[in-house]
Scaffold this motif. Structure first.
Motif, short mmCIF file in Angstrom:
data_model
loop_
_atom_site.label_atom_id
_atom_site.label_comp_id
_atom_site.label_asym_id
_atom_site.label_seq_id
_atom_site.Cartn_x
_atom_site.Cartn_y
_atom_site.Cartn_z
N ARG A 1 33.66 23.27 37.13
CA ARG A 1 34.97 23.64 36.12
C ARG A 1 36.10 23.97 37.11
N VAL A 2 37.56 23.72 36.80
CA VAL A 2 38.45 24.21 37.68
C VAL A 2 38.88 25.43 37.01
N VAL A 3 38.95 26.51 38.00
CA VAL A 3 39.47 27.78 37.51
C VAL A 3 40.47 28.29 38.70
N PRO A 4 41.58 28.14 38.41
CA PRO A 4 42.72 28.58 39.48
C PRO A 4 42.64 29.85 39.88
N TYR A 5 43.00 30.24 41.02
CA TYR A 5 42.99 31.40 41.58
C TYR A 5 44.15 32.37 41.01
N PRO A 6 43.77 33.59 40.26
CA PRO A 6 44.89 34.40 39.92
C PRO A 6 45.48 35.17 41.04
N ILE A 7 46.56 35.91 40.54
CA ILE A 7 47.41 36.59 41.50
C ILE A 7 47.78 37.80 40.88
N ASP A 8 47.94 38.95 41.48
CA ASP A 8 48.26 40.24 40.91
C ASP A 8 49.81 40.16 40.83
N VAL A 9 50.43 39.90 39.64
CA VAL A 9 52.06 39.77 39.56
C VAL A 9 52.59 41.22 39.27
N THR A 10 51.50 42.19 39.16
CA THR A 10 52.18 43.64 39.23
C THR A 10 52.72 44.11 40.69
N ARG A 11 52.04 43.57 41.43
CA ARG A 11 52.36 43.38 43.04
C ARG A 11 53.32 42.54 43.75
N PHE A 12 53.14 41.53 43.13
CA PHE A 12 54.10 40.34 43.86
C PHE A 12 55.03 39.88 42.72
N TYR A 13 56.36 40.26 42.73
CA TYR A 13 57.25 39.98 41.75
C TYR A 13 58.43 40.08 42.68
N PRO A 14 59.47 39.26 41.80
CA PRO A 14 60.90 39.18 42.84
C PRO A 14 61.64 40.71 42.65
N GLY A 15 62.25 40.85 43.70
CA GLY A 15 63.02 42.04 43.96
C GLY A 15 62.32 43.41 43.94
N SER B 1 45.88 37.80 33.49
CA SER B 1 45.78 37.68 31.99
C SER B 1 45.62 36.34 31.52
N VAL B 2 46.36 35.24 32.16
CA VAL B 2 46.26 33.70 32.01
C VAL B 2 44.91 33.16 32.45
N ILE B 3 44.71 33.47 33.79
CA ILE B 3 43.16 33.19 34.26
C ILE B 3 42.04 34.05 33.60
N GLY B 4 42.31 35.08 33.30
CA GLY B 4 41.37 35.96 32.39
C GLY B 4 40.94 35.31 31.42
N GLY B 5 41.91 34.93 30.39
CA GLY B 5 41.73 34.33 29.33
C GLY B 5 40.88 32.83 29.33
N LYS B 6 41.24 32.10 30.44
CA LYS B 6 40.20 31.14 30.56
C LYS B 6 38.88 31.16 31.06
N ILE B 7 38.81 32.27 31.79
CA ILE B 7 37.46 32.72 32.19
C ILE B 7 36.64 33.05 30.87
N ARG B 8 37.30 33.89 29.96
CA ARG B 8 36.70 34.35 28.56
C ARG B 8 36.30 33.16 27.88
N GLN B 9 37.16 32.28 27.76
CA GLN B 9 36.49 30.70 27.16
C GLN B 9 35.49 30.10 27.99
N LEU B 10 35.53 29.97 29.18
CA LEU B 10 34.43 29.47 29.76
C LEU B 10 32.92 30.20 29.67
N LEU B 11 33.14 31.54 29.58
CA LEU B 11 32.04 32.37 29.31
C LEU B 11 31.61 32.62 27.73
#
Length: 377
Positions: A140-154, A364-374
């Protein structure tokens, strides 16, 4: 069968790439409201480096309440999957792994095929694993998520001060010390492309893994750098950095560049999430999240070449007879020159990069994919 929770086995306290990925997957499970019990591997190795806040978050996230049909997810390399057996009965066992060459090590297909599923982060690895003998039906292809609350412009940051100061424009490369990371190629390409009088710097942030000493690592890198450029135009950092210091470093530099034949390329992704332009190879894991409109891609030669001879000699069980992309120094230098001189392109690809990473790879996006796979949707 619907699962009720996850028994996660992985290097969650490690400061290196695998630890970062493990924590990001856990953020995805948290965002998807999937209960998780965390069983750390290499538990105390870098526990202080990830920061007290992150340690407390991991401890609060882990719970025994994962229901009567949990799945066990083992994150790491397949030879280590059987080293930690879950303390509870699990409905399925899933491996999460990757590799950066044209194939996987010899015993991996057998080890992977013993599992119920194998998650890889990219279509590139789906192809290399299946071509090597891993059952495609398990992949299964499950891309790596990233913590967008820590990494964001500005986002606010504390500028890293260099002595002497960085020049007006600076490239950054973050990597674990290893001959597969191509730092010698990058330094040669940079020095070939840019004169020592040009207003541009190269910053190398090196993670010193076990088995190496900082002074030995520095000695190797010094051997690649012309003496009149070291710590005047090319800066090397071997001291340990915590998560916040790393973000400060990202934000203190203007662009990211890598010549790593990456299985994924998390530092490039983190820089992109911060709204910074990035350069990567049009081969391997980078191709999952980098493209011609959100980054600058270095085009490799059409024919693959044997993996670095040092790697084949020192780690034959991993790299003997493997092939990977051939990278020409002039193309590396050309990509760096393009970003250095074209401000409008830097701004254009940076905006697109931040948009793509935030909207396609958030927890949240990758978590939704994981919920589906599980089977939890």
């Amino acid at each position: 069968m619907t699962c009720t929770g996850v028994y996660w086995v992985g290097p969650v306290y490690d400061m290196g790439g695998y630890g970062n990925v493990s924590r990001n997957y856990l953020r995805a499970l948290e965002a998807a409201e999937i209960p998780v019990y965390i069983a750390p591997t290499m538990a105390s190795r870098h526990k202080t480096e990830i920061g007290e806040e992150t340690v407390k978050w991991l401890e609060s996230l882990s719970t025994d309440e994962i229901g009567d049909r949990p799945v066990c997810i083992q994150h790491g390399v397949p030879p280590h999957f059987q080293m930690h057996r879950p303390a509870v009965k699990v409905a399925r066992t899933i491996g999460v792994t990757l590799f950066e060459t044209d194939r996987v090590p010899g015993d991996w297909p057998h080890l992977c095929n013993q599992l119920d599923e194998v998650w890889v982060p990219s279509k590139f690895n789906f192809e290399t694993f299946s071509r090597s003998g891993v059952d495609p039906g398990k992949l299964r292809v499950v891309p790596y998520p990233i913590d967008v609350t820590r990494f964001y412009p500005g986002r606010p940051y504390n500028r890293i001060v260099f002595t002497p100061p960085l020049r007006n424009f600076s490239f950054l490369y973050v990597f674990g010390f290893d001959f597969r990371k191509g730092v010698d190629l990058l330094i040669y390409s940079f020095c070939r492309e840019f004169d020592r009088t040009e207003d541009v710097s190269l910053v190398l942030k090196v993670y010193v893994h076990s088995g190496y000493k900082p002074e030995d690592v520095m000695a190797v890198i010094r051997s690649y750098v012309p003496a009149d450029r070291l710590f005047s135009q090319i800066f090397v950092i071997v001291e340990p950095f915590g998560e916040q210091e790393l973000i400060d470093l990202y934000s203190s530099c203007d662009a990211y560049v890598s010549v790593d034949r990456a299985g994924w390329g998390m530092p490039a992704m983190e820089m992109m999430a911060l709204g910074k332009p990035a350069i990567g190879l049009n081969w391997g894991g980078y191709t999952e999240f980098m493209n011609g409109v959100n980054s600058v891609l270095i085009e490799p030669e059409k024919e693959l070449v044997p993996v670095d001879a040092k790697l084949q000699t020192e780690r034959p069980e991993y790299y003997f007879s493997h092939m990977w992309a051939d990278i020409r120094p002039d193309r590396v230098g050309g990509a760096m020159r393009e970003l250095f001189e074209d401000r409008s392109k830097r701004e254009r690809i940076s905006r697109k990069a931040a948009f793509d990473v935030h909207f396609e790879y958030s927890p949240s996006v990758i978590g939704g994919k994981i919920r589906q796979l599980l089977g939890m949707n």
